[in-house]
Design a protein around this motif. Structure first.
Motif, PDB file in Angstrom:
ATOM      1  N   SER A   1      19.375  -8.783 -20.450  1.00 38.68           N
ATOM      2  CA  SER A   1      18.195  -7.943 -20.705  1.00 38.68           C
ATOM      3  C   SER A   1      16.891  -8.724 -20.724  1.00 38.68           C
ATOM      4  CB  SER A   1      18.357  -7.203 -22.032  1.00 38.68           C
ATOM      5  OG  SER A   1      19.370  -6.260 -21.940  1.00 38.68           O
ATOM      6  N   TRP A   2      16.917  -9.915 -21.336  1.00 39.43           N
ATOM      7  CA  TRP A   2      15.666 -10.665 -21.471  1.00 39.43           C
ATOM      8  C   TRP A   2      15.098 -11.101 -20.122  1.00 39.43           C
ATOM      9  CZ3 TRP A   2      15.874 -15.364 -19.304  1.00 39.43           C
ATOM     10  CH2 TRP A   2      17.105 -16.004 -19.211  1.00 39.43           C
ATOM     11  N   ALA A   3      15.915 -11.128 -19.073  1.00 44.27           N
ATOM     12  CA  ALA A   3      15.433 -11.544 -17.750  1.00 44.27           C
ATOM     13  C   ALA A   3      14.572 -10.477 -17.085  1.00 44.27           C
ATOM     14  CB  ALA A   3      16.599 -11.909 -16.844  1.00 44.27           C
ATOM     15  N   MET A   4      14.738  -9.234 -17.499  1.00 41.62           N
ATOM     16  CA  MET A   4      13.971  -8.135 -16.911  1.00 41.62           C
ATOM     17  C   MET A   4      12.625  -8.061 -17.623  1.00 41.62           C
ATOM     18  SD  MET A   4      13.608  -5.565 -14.850  1.00 41.62           S
ATOM     19  CE  MET A   4      15.183  -5.102 -14.174  1.00 41.62           C
ATOM     20  N   THR A   5      11.607  -8.609 -16.995  1.00 38.11           N
ATOM     21  CA  THR A   5      10.285  -8.661 -17.626  1.00 38.11           C
ATOM     22  C   THR A   5       9.317  -7.629 -17.057  1.00 38.11           C
ATOM     23  OG1 THR A   5       9.556 -10.392 -16.095  1.00 38.11           O
ATOM     24  CG2 THR A   5      10.526 -11.112 -18.198  1.00 38.11           C
ATOM     25  N   ALA A   6       9.746  -6.884 -16.051  1.00 38.42           N
ATOM     26  CA  ALA A   6       8.871  -5.865 -15.463  1.00 38.42           C
ATOM     27  C   ALA A   6       8.611  -4.762 -16.484  1.00 38.42           C
ATOM     28  CB  ALA A   6       9.512  -5.286 -14.209  1.00 38.42           C
ATOM     29  N   SER A   7       7.454  -4.150 -16.387  1.00 42.48           N
ATOM     30  CA  SER A   7       7.134  -3.030 -17.266  1.00 42.48           C
ATOM     31  C   SER A   7       6.296  -2.017 -16.496  1.00 42.48           C
ATOM     32  CB  SER A   7       6.390  -3.508 -18.516  1.00 42.48           C
ATOM     33  OG  SER A   7       5.167  -4.105 -18.154  1.00 42.48           O
ATOM     34  N   GLY A   8       6.155  -0.851 -17.071  1.00 48.57           N
ATOM     35  CA  GLY A   8       5.329   0.190 -16.472  1.00 48.57           C
ATOM     36  C   GLY A   8       5.783   0.577 -15.076  1.00 48.57           C
TER      37      GLY A   8
ATOM     38  N   GLY B   1      22.304  -6.160 -20.713  1.00 50.04           N
ATOM     39  CA  GLY B   1      21.715  -6.185 -19.383  1.00 50.04           C
ATOM     40  C   GLY B   1      22.427  -5.274 -18.404  1.00 50.04           C
ATOM     41  N   GLY B   2      22.245  -5.593 -17.116  1.00 55.26           N
ATOM     42  CA  GLY B   2      22.788  -4.775 -16.047  1.00 55.26           C
ATOM     43  C   GLY B   2      23.887  -5.487 -15.293  1.00 55.26           C
ATOM     44  N   PHE B   3      24.810  -4.694 -14.745  1.00 53.82           N
ATOM     45  CA  PHE B   3      25.988  -5.225 -14.073  1.00 53.82           C
ATOM     46  C   PHE B   3      26.293  -4.404 -12.824  1.00 53.82           C
ATOM     47  CE2 PHE B   3      26.276  -5.999 -18.554  1.00 53.82           C
ATOM     48  CZ  PHE B   3      26.741  -7.305 -18.641  1.00 53.82           C
ATOM     49  N   ALA B   4      26.786  -5.062 -11.814  1.00 53.83           N
ATOM     50  CA  ALA B   4      27.361  -4.391 -10.654  1.00 53.83           C
ATOM     51  C   ALA B   4      28.617  -5.153 -10.271  1.00 53.83           C
ATOM     52  CB  ALA B   4      26.385  -4.360  -9.485  1.00 53.83           C
ATOM     53  N   VAL B   5      29.655  -4.437  -9.924  1.00 48.08           N
ATOM     54  CA  VAL B   5      30.873  -5.038  -9.408  1.00 48.08           C
ATOM     55  C   VAL B   5      31.046  -4.527  -7.985  1.00 48.08           C
ATOM     56  CG1 VAL B   5      33.378  -5.267  -9.643  1.00 48.08           C
ATOM     57  CG2 VAL B   5      31.922  -5.202 -11.691  1.00 48.08           C
ATOM     58  N   LEU B   6      31.105  -5.461  -7.047  1.00 51.37           N
ATOM     59  CA  LEU B   6      31.276  -5.134  -5.638  1.00 51.37           C
ATOM     60  C   LEU B   6      32.511  -5.849  -5.105  1.00 51.37           C
ATOM     61  CD1 LEU B   6      27.592  -5.519  -4.362  1.00 51.37           C
ATOM     62  CD2 LEU B   6      28.689  -3.502  -5.344  1.00 51.37           C
ATOM     63  N   GLU B   7      33.224  -5.207  -4.199  1.00 53.64           N
ATOM     64  CA  GLU B   7      34.382  -5.827  -3.563  1.00 53.64           C
ATOM     65  C   GLU B   7      33.947  -6.263  -2.169  1.00 53.64           C
ATOM     66  OE1 GLU B   7      39.112  -5.219  -3.467  1.00 53.64           O
ATOM     67  OE2 GLU B   7      37.909  -3.399  -3.256  1.00 53.64           O
ATOM     68  N   LEU B   8      33.997  -7.579  -1.955  1.00 50.61           N
ATOM     69  CA  LEU B   8      33.405  -8.163  -0.749  1.00 50.61           C
ATOM     70  C   LEU B   8      34.343  -9.169  -0.099  1.00 50.61           C
ATOM     71  CD1 LEU B   8      29.977  -8.623  -2.482  1.00 50.61           C
ATOM     72  CD2 LEU B   8      30.434  -7.022  -0.624  1.00 50.61           C
ATOM     73  N   PRO B   9      34.183  -9.386   1.216  1.00 50.19           N
ATOM     74  CA  PRO B   9      35.088 -10.275   1.930  1.00 50.19           C
ATOM     75  C   PRO B   9      34.804 -11.760   1.742  1.00 50.19           C
ATOM     76  CG  PRO B   9      33.516  -9.323   3.462  1.00 50.19           C
ATOM     77  CD  PRO B   9      33.295  -8.665   2.122  1.00 50.19           C
TER      78      PRO B   9
END
Length: 113
Positions: free
Chosen positions: A10-17, A74-82
């Motif tokens: 979470s702390w890495a996301m510094t964007a606002s507005g 924070g945020g997460f994505a799990v992708l299955e990739l070659p």
């Protein structure tokens, strides 16, 4: 194919507005691209309004996570990739959309999964 965890704290996301709104739109667009490409497994963020608990083998519930462990948020994505190269590509796209660096980790294969 391997499953890759792409994440940020979470702390890495510094964007606002307006920048935060744009980051949300753009990151959702990357996830939609992953779905269309057939590599999407799961994505989302940890609900930080709900405190973690530890659950023991006997069902005992203890408030809070591991006392000496890192905070998981924070945020997460799990992708299955070659390949790792493909994973780096998708992580880079998410980093650009989210406006923050992403951590990339690979899950060990579990033949029973």
């Amino acid at each position: 194919m391997s499953k890759y965890l792409i994440s940020f704290p979470s702390w890495a996301m510094t964007a606002s507005g307006a920048a935060l709104e744009a980051a949300g739109r753009e990151s959702r667009a990357v996830i939609e691209d992953a779905k269309r490409a057939g590599v999407y497994v799961f994505a989302g963020g940890v609900d930080e309004a709900v405190a973690p608990v530890r659950v023991g083998a006997g069902g005992a519930v203890t408030e809070g996570g591991y006392p000496d462990g890192p905070v998981i948020n924070g945020g997460f994505a799990v992708l299955e990739l070659p390949s790792r190269e493909e994973a780096v590509h998708w992580a880079s796209r998410l980093a650009s959309a989210c406006r923050c660096d992403q951590e990339l980790r690979v899950f060990m294969f579990d033949p029973a999964s």
